[in-house]
Motif scaffolding. Sequence first.
Motif, PDB file in Angstrom:
ATOM      1  N   ILE A 153      41.896  45.370 -46.693  1.00  0.00           N
ATOM      2  CA  ILE A 153      40.612  45.804 -47.240  1.00  0.00           C
ATOM      3  C   ILE A 153      39.501  45.281 -46.336  1.00  0.00           C
ATOM      4  O   ILE A 153      39.446  44.082 -46.028  1.00  0.00           O
ATOM      5  CB  ILE A 153      40.403  45.287 -48.674  1.00  0.00           C
ATOM      6  N   LEU A 154      38.643  46.190 -45.886  1.00  0.00           N
ATOM      7  CA  LEU A 154      37.464  45.781 -45.130  1.00  0.00           C
ATOM      8  C   LEU A 154      36.294  45.634 -46.081  1.00  0.00           C
ATOM      9  O   LEU A 154      35.916  46.580 -46.777  1.00  0.00           O
ATOM     10  CB  LEU A 154      37.121  46.805 -44.049  1.00  0.00           C
ATOM     11  N   GLN A 155      35.735  44.444 -46.111  1.00  0.00           N
ATOM     12  CA  GLN A 155      34.564  44.143 -46.929  1.00  0.00           C
ATOM     13  C   GLN A 155      33.335  44.171 -46.036  1.00  0.00           C
ATOM     14  O   GLN A 155      33.233  43.407 -45.073  1.00  0.00           O
ATOM     15  CB  GLN A 155      34.713  42.763 -47.579  1.00  0.00           C
ATOM     16  N   GLN A 334      39.796  50.617 -47.844  1.00  0.00           N
ATOM     17  CA  GLN A 334      41.159  50.314 -47.404  1.00  0.00           C
ATOM     18  C   GLN A 334      41.300  50.768 -45.956  1.00  0.00           C
ATOM     19  O   GLN A 334      40.998  51.920 -45.608  1.00  0.00           O
ATOM     20  CB  GLN A 334      42.195  51.008 -48.279  1.00  0.00           C
ATOM     21  N   VAL A 335      41.719  49.856 -45.109  1.00  0.00           N
ATOM     22  CA  VAL A 335      41.843  50.117 -43.681  1.00  0.00           C
ATOM     23  C   VAL A 335      42.914  51.179 -43.442  1.00  0.00           C
ATOM     24  O   VAL A 335      44.005  51.131 -44.024  1.00  0.00           O
ATOM     25  CB  VAL A 335      42.175  48.820 -42.926  1.00  0.00           C
ATOM     26  N   GLN A 336      42.611  52.131 -42.572  1.00  0.00           N
ATOM     27  CA  GLN A 336      43.516  53.243 -42.287  1.00  0.00           C
ATOM     28  C   GLN A 336      44.221  53.113 -40.942  1.00  0.00           C
ATOM     29  O   GLN A 336      45.351  53.587 -40.777  1.00  0.00           O
ATOM     30  CB  GLN A 336      42.732  54.547 -42.301  1.00  0.00           C
ATOM     31  N   ILE A 337      43.546  52.512 -39.962  1.00  0.00           N
ATOM     32  CA  ILE A 337      44.115  52.384 -38.618  1.00  0.00           C
ATOM     33  C   ILE A 337      43.915  50.943 -38.134  1.00  0.00           C
ATOM     34  O   ILE A 337      43.040  50.233 -38.643  1.00  0.00           O
ATOM     35  CB  ILE A 337      43.460  53.359 -37.621  1.00  0.00           C
ATOM     36  N   GLN A 384      45.031  47.159 -54.030  1.00  0.00           N
ATOM     37  CA  GLN A 384      46.221  47.388 -53.209  1.00  0.00           C
ATOM     38  C   GLN A 384      46.428  48.861 -52.880  1.00  0.00           C
ATOM     39  O   GLN A 384      47.104  49.177 -51.901  1.00  0.00           O
ATOM     40  CB  GLN A 384      47.444  46.788 -53.901  1.00  0.00           C
ATOM     41  N   ASN A 385      45.886  49.739 -53.687  1.00  0.00           N
ATOM     42  CA  ASN A 385      45.917  51.166 -53.379  1.00  0.00           C
ATOM     43  C   ASN A 385      44.519  51.741 -53.619  1.00  0.00           C
ATOM     44  O   ASN A 385      44.333  52.646 -54.420  1.00  0.00           O
ATOM     45  CB  ASN A 385      46.948  51.889 -54.250  1.00  0.00           C
ATOM     46  N   LEU A 386      43.577  51.181 -52.887  1.00  0.00           N
ATOM     47  CA  LEU A 386      42.171  51.550 -53.084  1.00  0.00           C
ATOM     48  C   LEU A 386      41.940  52.919 -52.460  1.00  0.00           C
ATOM     49  O   LEU A 386      41.717  53.050 -51.250  1.00  0.00           O
ATOM     50  CB  LEU A 386      41.254  50.500 -52.457  1.00  0.00           C
ATOM     51  N   GLY A 387      41.976  53.956 -53.268  1.00  0.00           N
ATOM     52  CA  GLY A 387      41.885  55.320 -52.776  1.00  0.00           C
ATOM     53  C   GLY A 387      40.491  55.885 -52.806  1.00  0.00           C
ATOM     54  O   GLY A 387      40.320  57.108 -52.887  1.00  0.00           O
TER      55      GLY A 387
END
Length: 622
Positions: A153-155, A334-337, A384-387
């Motif tokens: 997770i990027l804050q 939520q970080v993707q890459i 954990q599954n921040l969509g």
Amino acid sequence: MAGYRAASPLLVLALLLGAFTLCPVDASGARRELKQTTSVNATSSSATDGDCAMPSTTYLYATSKTVRRGIFSPDFPAVAHVQSGDIITAECVTHQATQDYAKMVRGDPGVEDIFNWPNGVAPINKSVPTIPGNGAHIITGPIRVCGAEPGDILQVDILTLEPRKNPSTGRTFAANTQSNPLSVFNVPNRAGGTNPSTAIVYEVTKDEFGAWATPVYQFLSPNTTGPDGRPNGAGAMIPHATNIGISSEPVTYPDGFQSQLSGANGITYTNASLAFRVPLRPHLGTIGVTPANASKFINGAPNGTIGASSQAPTKSGGNVDQWRTGPGSTMYYQVQIPGANLVFGDCHAAEGDSELSGNAVEASLTGTFRLSLIKAADAPLPFQNLGFPLLETDSEIIIHGFAYPDYLNQLDVPSQIGQLQYGPDLNKAVRKLISGSLNFFTNFFCFAADYLNQLDIPSQIGQPQFGPDLNKAVRDAYVKTRNFIMDGFGVTESEAISIMSVGVDFGVTQIVDANWGIHAIMKKSLFSRKSASTFGRRLMGDDTTGKSVVQLMADWKAARESQAELSKTDILPLSPLPSQIELSLLSKSLQVSPSPDSVLLPQTKTPSYWGSSREFFSDRRF
């Protein structure tokens, strides 16, 4: 874990608030000291994984080397990098600077570099290329966060957002445009036709009552021929003959900033009173991490498309256009890459909930951000599954729902997002929002109009054929609000639409009754601008606190009548030079030295227009 899943929403909230600190700490609990840092400008090379061994970037200039026009891709190299917990200041340039070259481009080296477009050069070869399939926004970044991995997770703590002053004038200007607003809901203008495309140029100002976006002049958006000889090219300047509202001297457009008017009528400047002003809500319309699936946008998109357009938001963030994403707020993605690759743009000085004209008060800003990682293994269960992009303010947690929360995966041809078959649908968006809220947590009141008269069998309201429909409710709220502003304050329809887009909050009243509702909230201070005799036609502020709406309308009408008595030699007369007394009053509020030649001068110390971020955003509803 079973007990945690069954915890009450209040317990979950307590866990969330206690789980994070705004400042990173080491194993001993002490605040970590910032590392030696660097800045990135037009001459800096792109950041790579190897740069994470170097000091973090502290300042990111907006230039043609550090921005792109309206496109996201995991293939784009980062232009800056930070370690988790470090702070970076970065510039954001509005794509609407083309509305007024003399005020928003000329004399600002970074902005001149971004918009430079020499004659005869194809759009794809100009300083910031216009690539097929891209959006309009000027996007700063990407910024790599060292150590970020998919699932983390990027804050993003937005510490400050300040107006980006043109260094040649010390002033900040902005623009709001409109083109047939709410056309997707088939709402005609009040005369039953279609509104012309218009633009209002604003200035960021401040007085004893607060900070404002103050309109300067309005014009009908003309057709132009860009430097490449083609019509209405993105990035082409509107060729105003003079610096309207500032000087009657002709404006010279050097090569790189030249466009031509199409047609013989020139630019039409309206006689709108513009006797309103908008309380500032500085924020980023577009911000998020780079989507891993951006390449899916290419399928079915125009030839030459290389990534996802910045137009539509998705689960990684992007063009959410949420005005609360401002100073003092925190975003979670939520970080993707690997590296997260944070991007942002579409900076705004003010906006209302809905942005219904298609634009906010589009202004360049400079922001300071703290970027911190919450590793996937340490993230609380809801993260954990921040969509969706999650927004936190001092007093609120805001969950965002979209009609297509992951449109890049959901649509066969993602570039068709927004077209009728996948068109804007509030019903879908609300369903997604409710679903996201349940998963995460375990004034005008308008409805679908007058159902008692509209339905043959009113008792069937709420059944599928006459079912709950927020699209109809939005249409109803839009028309009623527009008419109220026009009738109550005597403004033109285009003025009313601009006011609604940048200063009125449209919200969902309820979605549980048979007739779903949308409301519109207006701050009375929108109509606090009035004439002051000591300043001639210069319009100054008034305190609207405690006034009833009836008194507010009466005072505003009186101010308009007083203004009408003053001589008008032009559609938009230039303001006379103020006296030394007036300059002293202005300099006291704007923190500049008075000069007989100029109201505002370049400043060696930039004042804070909105004070501390926590203080400015103490009332989230405004």
